[in-house]
Write a protein that holds these residues in place. Structure first.
Motif, PDB file in Angstrom:
ATOM      1  N   GLN A   1       0.928  -1.133   0.040  1.00 12.07           N
ATOM      2  CA  GLN A   1       0.043   0.039   0.009  1.00 12.07           C
ATOM      3  C   GLN A   1       0.940   1.052   0.007  1.00 12.07           C
ATOM      4  N   VAL A   2       0.668   2.156  -0.854  1.00 13.60           N
ATOM      5  CA  VAL A   2       1.155   3.528  -0.691  1.00 13.60           C
ATOM      6  C   VAL A   2       0.142   4.393  -0.541  1.00 13.60           C
ATOM      7  N   ALA A  24       4.943  10.480  -1.140  1.00 12.97           N
ATOM      8  CA  ALA A  24       4.756   9.223  -1.005  1.00 12.97           C
ATOM      9  C   ALA A  24       5.078   8.511   0.290  1.00 12.97           C
ATOM     10  N   SER A  25       4.273   7.552   1.040  1.00 13.82           N
ATOM     11  CA  SER A  25       4.668   6.923   2.227  1.00 13.82           C
ATOM     12  C   SER A  25       4.051   5.642   2.036  1.00 13.82           C
ATOM     13  N   ARG A  27       4.707   1.480   1.281  1.00 13.80           N
ATOM     14  CA  ARG A  27       5.530   0.643   0.718  1.00 13.80           C
ATOM     15  C   ARG A  27       6.232   1.148  -0.473  1.00 13.80           C
ATOM     16  N   VAL A  28       7.145   2.215  -0.324  1.00 12.05           N
ATOM     17  CA  VAL A  28       7.767   3.222  -1.284  1.00 12.05           C
ATOM     18  C   VAL A  28       8.752   2.458  -2.159  1.00 12.05           C
ATOM     19  N   ILE A  31       8.461   1.674  -6.032  1.00 13.69           N
ATOM     20  CA  ILE A  31       8.068   2.744  -7.032  1.00 13.69           C
ATOM     21  C   ILE A  31       8.615   2.880  -8.300  1.00 13.69           C
ATOM     22  N   ASN A  76      11.138  10.428  -1.645  1.00 14.85           N
ATOM     23  CA  ASN A  76       9.820   9.847  -2.249  1.00 14.85           C
ATOM     24  C   ASN A  76       8.935  10.915  -2.844  1.00 14.85           C
ATOM     25  N   TRP A  99       3.518   1.519  -8.861  1.00 13.04           N
ATOM     26  CA  TRP A  99       4.345   0.503  -8.172  1.00 13.04           C
ATOM     27  C   TRP A  99       4.335  -0.688  -8.690  1.00 13.04           C
TER      28      TRP A  99
END
Length: 118
Positions: A1-2, A24-25, A27-28, A31, A76, A99
């Motif tokens: 999830q992002v 973004a935070s 599961r980066v 990407i 990110n 992603w």
């Protein structure tokens, strides 16, 4: 999830500038690319610009020469610098992240309003 958080929108006069950011935070680590879309009233959502993690960019012809996309991989975060803004740039701008976690997935920011008016 992002998760994506956008900021930087607002009201600006024609010819002015704005810089949008999208952080973004989650599961980066997977990407693949980040980009910006926009949707004006009564129109379909359209691609504005994309950038890969390696720095390759693509800018649509309608904003080429006025908009610049950049990113900070360590943070990110992706940015959209918008110069020489026109009333037709008025739209809700959405951040997009592509992603890869076995297959490609797209995540979207909440949208930020950009209004260009005198």
């Amino acid at each position: 999830q992002v998760q994506l958080v956008e900021s930087g929108g607002g009201l600006v006069q024609p010819g002015g500038s704005l810089r949008l950011s999208c952080a973004a935070s989650g599961r980066v680590f997977s990407i693949n690319a980040m980009g910006w879309y926009r949707q004006a009233p009564g129109k379909e959502r359209e691609l504005v610009a994309t950038i890969t993690r390696g720095g390759s960019t693509n800018i649509v012809d309608s904003v080429k020469g006025r908009f610049t996309i950049s990113r900070d991989n360590a943070k990110n975060t992706v940015y959209l610098q918008m110069n020489s803004l026109k009333p037709e740039d008025t739209a809700v701008y959405y951040c997009n992240v592509r992603w890869y976690g076995g297959s490609f997935l797209d995540f979207w920011g909440q949208g930020t309003q950009v209004t260009v008016s005198s």
